[in-house]
Design a protein around this motif. Structure first.
Motif, PDB file in Angstrom:
ATOM      1  N   ARG A 122      48.862 -35.304  25.884  1.00 12.07           N
ATOM      2  CA  ARG A 122      47.528 -34.738  26.062  1.00 12.07           C
ATOM      3  C   ARG A 122      47.125 -34.026  24.777  1.00 12.07           C
ATOM      4  NH1 ARG A 122      46.367 -34.661  31.881  1.00 12.07           N
ATOM      5  NH2 ARG A 122      44.365 -33.746  31.296  1.00 12.07           N
ATOM      6  N   TYR A 124      45.089 -30.893  23.409  1.00 13.04           N
ATOM      7  CA  TYR A 124      44.579 -29.608  23.889  1.00 13.04           C
ATOM      8  C   TYR A 124      43.580 -29.021  22.900  1.00 13.04           C
ATOM      9  CZ  TYR A 124      48.142 -29.570  27.529  1.00 13.04           C
ATOM     10  OH  TYR A 124      48.902 -29.887  28.634  1.00 13.04           O
ATOM     11  N   ALA A 129      38.090 -32.628  25.661  1.00 12.73           N
ATOM     12  CA  ALA A 129      37.661 -33.548  26.712  1.00 12.73           C
ATOM     13  C   ALA A 129      36.159 -33.422  26.958  1.00 12.73           C
ATOM     14  CB  ALA A 129      38.445 -33.278  27.990  1.00 12.73           C
ATOM     15  N   ASP A 130      35.697 -32.206  27.186  1.00 18.19           N
ATOM     16  CA  ASP A 130      34.310 -31.922  27.584  1.00 18.19           C
ATOM     17  C   ASP A 130      33.516 -31.358  26.414  1.00 18.19           C
ATOM     18  OD1 ASP A 130      32.017 -31.440  29.094  1.00 18.19           O
ATOM     19  OD2 ASP A 130      32.816 -29.603  29.985  1.00 18.19           O
ATOM     20  N   LEU A 190      34.475 -37.379  35.233  1.00 10.84           N
ATOM     21  CA  LEU A 190      35.937 -37.447  35.292  1.00 10.84           C
ATOM     22  C   LEU A 190      36.390 -38.625  36.123  1.00 10.84           C
ATOM     23  CD1 LEU A 190      37.420 -34.862  37.786  1.00 10.84           C
ATOM     24  CD2 LEU A 190      35.003 -35.353  37.718  1.00 10.84           C
ATOM     25  N   GLU A 421      37.765 -37.233  31.693  1.00  7.15           N
ATOM     26  CA  GLU A 421      38.476 -36.087  32.269  1.00  7.15           C
ATOM     27  C   GLU A 421      39.283 -36.516  33.484  1.00  7.15           C
ATOM     28  OE1 GLU A 421      35.845 -32.772  32.945  1.00  7.15           O
ATOM     29  OE2 GLU A 421      34.639 -33.280  31.197  1.00  7.15           O
ATOM     30  N   ASP A 422      40.177 -35.643  33.927  1.00  9.83           N
ATOM     31  CA  ASP A 422      40.953 -35.842  35.130  1.00  9.83           C
ATOM     32  C   ASP A 422      41.142 -34.487  35.785  1.00  9.83           C
ATOM     33  OD1 ASP A 422      43.821 -34.708  34.428  1.00  9.83           O
ATOM     34  OD2 ASP A 422      43.193 -35.860  32.676  1.00  9.83           O
ATOM     35  N   THR A 425      42.323 -31.627  33.562  1.00 10.98           N
ATOM     36  CA  THR A 425      41.687 -31.420  32.271  1.00 10.98           C
ATOM     37  C   THR A 425      41.360 -29.950  32.019  1.00 10.98           C
ATOM     38  OG1 THR A 425      40.778 -33.641  32.063  1.00 10.98           O
ATOM     39  CG2 THR A 425      39.566 -31.889  30.972  1.00 10.98           C
ATOM     40  N   GLU A 432      42.074 -26.431  28.081  1.00 10.43           N
ATOM     41  CA  GLU A 432      41.375 -27.708  28.280  1.00 10.43           C
ATOM     42  C   GLU A 432      42.125 -28.804  27.534  1.00 10.43           C
ATOM     43  OE1 GLU A 432      37.210 -29.872  26.918  1.00 10.43           O
ATOM     44  OE2 GLU A 432      37.271 -27.693  27.097  1.00 10.43           O
ATOM     45  N   SER A 433      42.218 -29.997  28.161  1.00 10.45           N
ATOM     46  CA  SER A 433      42.976 -31.059  27.504  1.00 10.45           C
ATOM     47  C   SER A 433      42.459 -32.433  27.887  1.00 10.45           C
ATOM     48  CB  SER A 433      44.471 -30.959  27.855  1.00 10.45           C
ATOM     49  OG  SER A 433      44.691 -31.257  29.223  1.00 10.45           O
ATOM     50  N   LEU A 434      42.832 -33.400  27.079  1.00  4.48           N
ATOM     51  CA  LEU A 434      42.444 -34.799  27.225  1.00  4.48           C
ATOM     52  C   LEU A 434      43.696 -35.644  27.415  1.00  4.48           C
ATOM     53  CD1 LEU A 434      40.302 -37.143  26.820  1.00  4.48           C
ATOM     54  CD2 LEU A 434      40.904 -37.021  24.384  1.00  4.48           C
ATOM     55  N   HIS A 435      43.747 -36.444  28.473  1.00  3.24           N
ATOM     56  CA  HIS A 435      44.875 -37.346  28.673  1.00  3.24           C
ATOM     57  C   HIS A 435      44.689 -38.545  27.752  1.00  3.24           C
ATOM     58  CE1 HIS A 435      47.443 -40.394  30.588  1.00  3.24           C
ATOM     59  NE2 HIS A 435      48.138 -39.366  31.061  1.00  3.24           N
TER      60      HIS A 435
END
Length: 460
Positions: A122, A124, A129-130, A190, A421-422, A425, A432-435
């Motif tokens: 991920r 961070y 992500a957003d 998401l 997003e998930d 996220t 906040e993070s992105l897979h």
């Protein structure tokens, strides 16, 4: 396997190879954007929003788009990029936003909020992500198709989404002709879960207010007057408690609530884990979890102004105020909901206290028709990019003001709401993070979608 199937497999493999080959450069660009603290709600960061817009315009220009920083009514900067359609081809509007939420207390983050770092698959960072990843998905798709891009593209990257898009209506009106498209892809939602892509077909709306309560001309000694004179903070607390019933369900008359059959259902234990709910804390409201999250209103008290515990005098408060955020069910109207909320607050004000309700952000909910050809092509692209999963159509409890606005301005355009997003996220929250696996697949899916919207059967 037919010749057509063979061509589809070849296109998929070619685009997948191009996405993978372009990932290192794409991640460099995304991380650079994350390092810019483009917090639209804080004036001290408005110069960073300007920097972010300039960088977005540079990235789009590098991909052959005619890109420019734009604004309306003195608002914060957005970016519009345009690449014309081949003769007879459709035009697709790709949306994302480059502004981000404040970080809150930096100590709540594992690392520095604006220093992106990869851990356990991920990425961070605030905006990872957003929604700077949404812009990155658009860039990846355009880069993967390159000169083979079979549709015209317009890229709109907004700079005010996180403050309710106040100047977006004026921006859309001013650039209406330049933004006209047959299909709109909004990469700001998401997926159902990690590994399961989703097409968002409903969004809740939003009404925010600040309620101000006054009982005294000035604070009073609590011993001399307590027990007889009402203090504003106690009055406000009672009013806020009246926003929900004993189950935690919204108790504001006049707000729309619905029950809708959903193709998926949220497992309660999974929701508790995704929400990081503390042991023993119960859920609120009634009905299915998806109804409560997607099709019913919610009321959240997002802040209270009153003396801090450390500095509070032993006195009756003369004034107090709170910020209230109401998410509206699809089918509700923000103006009607604002009236209902205002009347409820006034009706539940005890002791004749003086109350003032100051309206803030308002945004409409959204519902899409998931049966059209563009939605079908999007789901097909998801299936190809996530071959081991079945994509789903879901609702989302959040709000994207642009969706209703674009649907109003371009009523004949198909609107597709996608995202990277998930449930883990933590958009708007700490860490906040992105897979990265789903991010890669989202990039591939959008490239496939653009290719199929253009009706092309090959990629050179």
């Amino acid at each position: 396997m037919t010749a057509h199937d063979d061509r589809d497999v070849a296109v998929l493999e070619t685009l997948a190879d191009r996405i993978d080959a372009g990932t290192p450069a794409l991640m460099t660009d995304l991380e650079h954007l994350v390092r810019i603290p483009s917090v639209s709600s804080l004036p001290r960061h408005h110069h960073d929003v300007e920097r972010s817009a300039t960088e977005v315009a540079r990235l789009l220009t590098a991909e052959g788009l005619d890109a420019a920083v734009v604004r309306a009514d003195g608002g914060l900067p957005s970016v519009i990029g345009h690449r014309p359609a081949p003769p007879g081809a459709s035009t697709v509007l790709l949306y994302a936003h480059h502004d981000v939420q404040p970080t809150g207390d930096p100590d709540g983050w594992t690392g520095a909020p604006f220093e992106p770092v990869e851990r356990d698959g991920r990425l961070y960072g605030r905006g990872a992500a957003d929604d700077k990843a949404g812009l990155a998905v658009h860039l990846a798709a355009i880069r993967a198709l390159g000169p083979d891009l079979p549709v015209g593209v317009i890229v709109l990257v907004e700079g005010e989404e996180e403050i309710g898009s106040p100047t977006l209506p004026a921006l859309l009106a001013e650039h209406r002709d330049r933004l006209a498209a047959d299909v709109v892809v909004i990469a700001d939602a998401l997926n159902w879960e990690v590994g399961t892509p989703a097409l968002t077909v409903s969004l809740r709306g939003l009404v925010e207010v600040t309620v101000e309560v006054a009982t005294l001309e000035h604070p009073l000694h609590s011993g001399a007057f307590g027990g007889v004179v009402p203090d504003a903070l106690a009055v406000l607390v009672r009013m806020l408690a009246g926003l929900h019933d004993d189950t935690g369900a919204v108790a504001v008359p006049g707000l729309v609530a619905r029950s809708v059959s959903s193709p998926v259902e949220y497992d309660e234990q999974q929701l508790r884990a995704d929400a990081a709910l503390l042991p023993g804390v119960g859920l609120t409201g009634a009905g299915s979890l998806t109804d409560r999250l997607w099709h019913q209103p919610s009321v959240t008290v997002t802040g209270i102004d009153c003396p801090s515990v450390a500095e509070a005098p032993n006195a009756l408060a003369a004034t107090a105020r709170a910020k209230i955020s109401v998410r509206l069910a699809p089918g509700d109207d923000p103006d009607r909901a604002l009236h209902a909320l205002t009347e409820h607050l006034r009706a539940t004000t005890p002791h004749g206290a003086h109350v003032r309700v100051v309206p803030g952000i308002r945004a409409h909910p959204f519902e899409a028709d998931p049966t059209g050809p563009a939605h079908r092509l999007a789901l097909e692209a998801f299936r190809a990019a996530w071959p081991e999963s079945t994509p789903v159509a879901i609702g989302v409890g959040g709000t994207i003001p642009l969706v209703h606005l674009l649907s109003s301005v371009f009523p004949h355009a198909a609107v597709l709401v996608t995202g990277v997003e998930d449930p883990d996220t933590r958009a708007h929250g700490y860490d906040e993070s992105l897979h990265l696996g789903d991010f890669r697949n989202a990039c591939l899916a959008e490239a496939l979608l653009l290719q199929r919207l253009g009706g092309s059967s090959s990629v050179g």
